[in-house]
Write a protein that holds these residues in place. Sequence first.
Motif, PDB file in Angstrom:
ATOM      1  N   VAL A  96       7.062   3.517 -25.814  1.00  0.00           N
ATOM      2  CA  VAL A  96       6.858   4.043 -23.715  1.00  0.00           C
ATOM      3  C   VAL A  96       7.563   2.885 -22.354  1.00  0.00           C
ATOM      4  N   ALA A  97       5.862   1.822 -23.243  1.00  0.00           N
ATOM      5  CA  ALA A  97       6.745   0.189 -21.750  1.00  0.00           C
ATOM      6  C   ALA A  97       8.117   0.447 -22.078  1.00  0.00           C
ATOM      7  N   SER A  98       8.909   0.267 -23.069  1.00  0.00           N
ATOM      8  CA  SER A  98      10.197  -0.481 -23.716  1.00  0.00           C
ATOM      9  C   SER A  98      11.546   1.094 -22.661  1.00  0.00           C
ATOM     10  N   LEU A  99      10.766   2.003 -23.415  1.00  0.00           N
ATOM     11  CA  LEU A  99      11.316   3.434 -22.699  1.00  0.00           C
ATOM     12  C   LEU A  99      11.450   3.386 -20.683  1.00  0.00           C
ATOM     13  N   ALA A 100      10.728   2.511 -20.511  1.00  0.00           N
ATOM     14  CA  ALA A 100      10.241   3.146 -19.217  1.00  0.00           C
ATOM     15  C   ALA A 100      11.246   1.898 -18.617  1.00  0.00           C
ATOM     16  N   LEU A 101      11.774   0.557 -19.376  1.00  0.00           N
ATOM     17  CA  LEU A 101      12.512  -0.342 -18.407  1.00  0.00           C
ATOM     18  C   LEU A 101      14.274  -0.137 -18.096  1.00  0.00           C
ATOM     19  N   SER A 102      14.531   1.729 -18.431  1.00  0.00           N
ATOM     20  CA  SER A 102      15.616   2.245 -18.101  1.00  0.00           C
ATOM     21  C   SER A 102      15.216   3.811 -17.618  1.00  0.00           C
ATOM     22  N   VAL A 103      14.366   4.151 -18.311  1.00  0.00           N
ATOM     23  CA  VAL A 103      13.584   5.819 -17.611  1.00  0.00           C
ATOM     24  C   VAL A 103      12.936   5.524 -16.164  1.00  0.00           C
ATOM     25  N   GLY A 104      12.360   4.425 -15.722  1.00  0.00           N
ATOM     26  CA  GLY A 104      11.859   4.750 -14.497  1.00  0.00           C
ATOM     27  C   GLY A 104      10.005   4.752 -15.008  1.00  0.00           C
ATOM     28  N   ASP A 105       9.454   4.357 -13.804  1.00  0.00           N
ATOM     29  CA  ASP A 105       7.835   4.339 -13.593  1.00  0.00           C
ATOM     30  C   ASP A 105       7.687   6.256 -13.270  1.00  0.00           C
ATOM     31  N   ASP A 106       8.381   6.790 -13.207  1.00  0.00           N
ATOM     32  CA  ASP A 106       7.757   8.579 -13.590  1.00  0.00           C
ATOM     33  C   ASP A 106       7.342   9.021 -14.074  1.00  0.00           C
ATOM     34  N   VAL A 107       6.214   9.663 -14.535  1.00  0.00           N
ATOM     35  CA  VAL A 107       5.763   9.523 -15.806  1.00  0.00           C
ATOM     36  C   VAL A 107       6.205  10.883 -16.224  1.00  0.00           C
ATOM     37  N   GLU A 108       6.443  12.158 -15.005  1.00  0.00           N
ATOM     38  CA  GLU A 108       6.723  13.183 -15.552  1.00  0.00           C
ATOM     39  C   GLU A 108       8.248  12.804 -16.941  1.00  0.00           C
ATOM     40  N   ALA A 109       9.321  12.265 -15.866  1.00  0.00           N
ATOM     41  CA  ALA A 109      10.560  11.260 -16.390  1.00  0.00           C
ATOM     42  C   ALA A 109      10.618  10.766 -18.023  1.00  0.00           C
ATOM     43  N   LEU A 110       9.341  10.235 -18.011  1.00  0.00           N
ATOM     44  CA  LEU A 110       8.667   9.028 -19.232  1.00  0.00           C
ATOM     45  C   LEU A 110       9.202  10.185 -19.930  1.00  0.00           C
ATOM     46  N   LYS A 111       7.260  11.394 -19.987  1.00  0.00           N
ATOM     47  CA  LYS A 111       7.065  12.492 -20.820  1.00  0.00           C
ATOM     48  C   LYS A 111       8.679  13.484 -21.400  1.00  0.00           C
ATOM     49  N   ALA A 112       9.846  13.625 -20.419  1.00  0.00           N
ATOM     50  CA  ALA A 112      10.636  15.106 -20.636  1.00  0.00           C
ATOM     51  C   ALA A 112      11.753  13.919 -21.668  1.00  0.00           C
ATOM     52  N   ALA A 113      11.466  12.127 -21.457  1.00  0.00           N
ATOM     53  CA  ALA A 113      12.048  11.265 -22.349  1.00  0.00           C
ATOM     54  C   ALA A 113      12.631  11.579 -23.276  1.00  0.00           C
ATOM     55  N   THR A 114      13.697  11.786 -23.766  1.00  0.00           N
ATOM     56  CA  THR A 114      13.389  11.205 -25.540  1.00  0.00           C
ATOM     57  C   THR A 114      13.039  10.106 -26.145  1.00  0.00           C
ATOM     58  N   PHE A 115      12.049  10.363 -27.146  1.00  0.00           N
ATOM     59  CA  PHE A 115      10.932   9.088 -27.374  1.00  0.00           C
ATOM     60  C   PHE A 115      12.940   8.369 -28.620  1.00  0.00           C
ATOM     61  N   PRO A 116      12.209   7.366 -28.332  1.00  0.00           N
ATOM     62  CA  PRO A 116      13.151   6.149 -29.414  1.00  0.00           C
ATOM     63  C   PRO A 116      13.162   6.352 -30.763  1.00  0.00           C
ATOM     64  N   GLY A 117      14.383   5.985 -31.586  1.00  0.00           N
ATOM     65  CA  GLY A 117      14.430   7.199 -32.769  1.00  0.00           C
ATOM     66  C   GLY A 117      13.953   8.545 -32.774  1.00  0.00           C
ATOM     67  N   THR A 118      13.740   9.138 -32.302  1.00  0.00           N
ATOM     68  CA  THR A 118      13.898  10.234 -32.675  1.00  0.00           C
ATOM     69  C   THR A 118      15.246  11.609 -31.660  1.00  0.00           C
ATOM     70  N   ARG A 119      14.741  13.081 -31.803  1.00  0.00           N
ATOM     71  CA  ARG A 119      15.872  13.853 -31.153  1.00  0.00           C
ATOM     72  C   ARG A 119      15.395  14.956 -30.324  1.00  0.00           C
ATOM     73  N   HIS A 120      13.457  14.301 -30.178  1.00  0.00           N
ATOM     74  CA  HIS A 120      12.565  14.942 -30.088  1.00  0.00           C
ATOM     75  C   HIS A 120      11.742  14.592 -28.084  1.00  0.00           C
ATOM     76  N   SER A 121      11.400  14.823 -27.561  1.00  0.00           N
ATOM     77  CA  SER A 121      10.803  14.466 -26.176  1.00  0.00           C
ATOM     78  C   SER A 121       9.755  13.395 -26.610  1.00  0.00           C
ATOM     79  N   THR A 122       9.178  12.346 -25.545  1.00  0.00           N
ATOM     80  CA  THR A 122       7.994  11.445 -25.590  1.00  0.00           C
ATOM     81  C   THR A 122       6.763  12.173 -25.259  1.00  0.00           C
ATOM     82  N   GLN A 123       7.107  13.699 -25.065  1.00  0.00           N
ATOM     83  CA  GLN A 123       5.049  14.125 -24.714  1.00  0.00           C
ATOM     84  C   GLN A 123       5.161  14.993 -26.197  1.00  0.00           C
ATOM     85  N   GLU A 124       6.240  15.214 -26.654  1.00  0.00           N
ATOM     86  CA  GLU A 124       6.818  15.847 -28.119  1.00  0.00           C
ATOM     87  C   GLU A 124       6.173  14.654 -29.191  1.00  0.00           C
TER      88      GLU A 124
END
Length: 302
Positions: A96-124
Amino acid sequence: MAEITAAMVRELRERTGAGMMDCKKALTESDGDLEGAIDWLRKKGLSAAAKKSGRVAAEGLVGVASGPGVGAMVEVNAETDFVARNETFQNFVAEVASLALSVGDDVEALKAATFPGTRHSTQEELTRLIATIGENMTIRRARVLRVESGTVASYVHNAVKPGLGKIGCLVALEAASEIEALEMLGRQIGMHVAAAKPEALDIASVESSALEREKDVLREQAAASGKKPEIIEKMIEGRIRKYYEEVVLLEQVWVHDGESRVKQVVQKAGGKLTGFARFQLGEGIQKEASDFAAEVASMSKG
């Protein structure tokens, strides 16, 4: 008139160190407002630790990640400290910390972003982790700092693994200096931030409401001395300077030598400190106190 409960008195006592009766009176005088009660105690000289930070009341990990000219930090909470030692949870926080480097620090955007190595969201992914480990978890907050020329250094206090721990700091340094030397300075400043807990980067960044609140407390304290108004104002000016030295990063005494100011250290290195962030796990989160013995007794009766 607000009802003053035992829980309110206990919280005020824990935050200020004042006596129980004084805490009850302060809450009565402030009509149940906790911050107003803290100010009342300070004005009366009854609070020994009014600025003490709130008790850490949540578990989990703070994670940091960095890239060229950018640094990210996140806090992911869980119910118990056991989860922080779980390798799967640790890997999740790091991702999640690495993902924030590209997504930014909006928590909702982080949750909605695709989790690395998967096809689903970080929240999922987090939901799956909750189901696997059996504890409630949440991505609480994130912070990203960037520089055009220089580095965003990071520091984690008492790291359980590289980039993971209970206190994390980011430091943005603009400079044309050699990156390796700049990284070292940034890490040292991160260590300073972890220890000194600054609230603002520079004097201009101090919140006006916090400054006025401090002046109000100081004015009443000085007025009690019985001195003339002009003398009181000079006393307040001196104390405000001291206040800046306590809460402003660039004005603080460098913890590594106990003499220099942080701004002097940065200037000497030919850099410019443009931002910082400090996360302490669970700060500001209230956690219910539990009586373990009573809980066990209750379970046995059931």
